[in-house]
Design an enzyme around this catalytic site. Structure first.
Site, short mmCIF file in Angstrom:
data_model
loop_
_atom_site.label_atom_id
_atom_site.label_comp_id
_atom_site.label_asym_id
_atom_site.label_seq_id
_atom_site.Cartn_x
_atom_site.Cartn_y
_atom_site.Cartn_z
N ASP A 132 -15.43 7.78 21.53
CA ASP A 132 -15.93 8.83 20.63
C ASP A 132 -15.31 10.19 20.97
O ASP A 132 -14.97 10.46 22.13
CB ASP A 132 -17.47 8.89 20.77
CG ASP A 132 -18.10 9.55 19.56
OD1 ASP A 132 -17.41 9.76 18.54
OD2 ASP A 132 -19.31 9.85 19.63
N ASN B 47 -19.11 3.59 9.70
CA ASN B 47 -17.98 4.53 9.55
C ASN B 47 -17.36 4.50 8.14
O ASN B 47 -16.56 5.38 7.81
CB ASN B 47 -16.91 4.29 10.62
CG ASN B 47 -17.32 4.73 12.01
OD1 ASN B 47 -16.97 4.11 13.01
ND2 ASN B 47 -18.09 5.81 12.11
#
Ligand code: IPE
Ligand code: IPE
Ligand code: MG
Length: 232
Positions: free
Chosen positions: A17, A66
């Site tokens: 991330d 996502n």
């Protein structure tokens, strides 16, 4: 003196991330962060497999959530995955088995056929495994497992039945999970396999994560007292 690493995880996971924030900090488009992040991925995989001899690495590269991102960003990420899972993968990691975790029905036909091809070419590599999460959801993995069990007419399940219907069938569970960028959540990553994993949340954005920080992370893992419910 350099501290010795004696206890290593057998199965390490990375929630990679911070690509977007890494790029933003440098005034670059998010795609530049993803590109840099894919280079970090190769570096860290090589370190895990070939420097530390960790046999199993699981990577969360794209979640089923996502898809909510702008199309342009998704298209760019998919093009990176196409490159990553192509023959380039076999050249870079000739002895690693590529195991895709995720719902391939939403992949482009190019990505899907390439993942199948590379997975099939590498399927007999027994020494190292890369579980690559693309369009992955930990909850969906469990739903799929239960549905396959029902389809087989199995009336009663135990933990082994469930384990053997996951993407990681036959593999040991996660020992250690690193999520970069400082966020302290799992975001639906390997919910079953993470049950007894040690968790570590360095603040570094993924593209800046490097060999030194991997070593630091492994030292953190080594320092943890894993009790598994016992008195130790
Ligand atoms: C991780 O970086 C890569 C993916 C989730 C695909 P992000 O893109 O989430 O980066 P941030 O969190 O916005 O910084
Ligand atoms: C988690 O990162 C998924 C991946 C690393 C692929 P996100 O950036 O999508 O997670 P949230 O939205 O911050 O929880
Ligand atoms: Mg993020």
């Amino acid at each position: 003196m350099k501290q010795e690493l004696k206890t290593l995880p057998n199965h390490i996971g990375f929630i990679i991330d911070g690509n977007g924030r890494w790029a933003k900090k440098r005034g670059l488009p998010r795609s530049a962060g993803h590109k840099a992040g894919s280079e970090t991925l190769s570096l860290i995989l090589k370190e895990c497999f070939y420097t530390y001899n960790i046999p199993i690495v699981s990577i969360y590269a794209f979640s089923s959530e996502n898809w909510k991102r702008p199309k342009q960003e998704i298209d760019y990420l998919m093009s990176l995955f196409e490159k990553y899972t192509s023959d380039d993968f076999i050249k870079e990691f000739p002895d690693v088995k590529l195991n895709i975790m995720g719902d391939e029905s939403k992949f482009s036909s190019k990505l899907a056929s390439q993942c199948q091809k590379t997975a099939s070419i590498t399927k007999n590599n027994y020494k190292y495994i890369l579980n690559l999460g693309i369009n992955y959801s930990g909850q969906e993995e469990l739903v799929n497992a239960f549905n396959s069990i029902i389809k087989k007419g199995i009336k009663s399940v135990d933990r082994e039945t469930i384990k053997s219907h996951l993407y990681t069938s036959g593999q040991p569970e996660l020992d250690f999970v690193v999520r970069t960028s400082g966020e302290q959540r799992l975001s639906n990553f390997m919910l079953w396999q993470i049950a007894y994993a040690e968790l570590y949340f360095p603040k570094t954005y993924w593209p800046s994560f490097n060999k030194k920080q991997l070593r630091e992370a492994l030292l953190v893992f080594q320092s943890r007292n894993r009790r598994f419910g016992e008195v130790k």
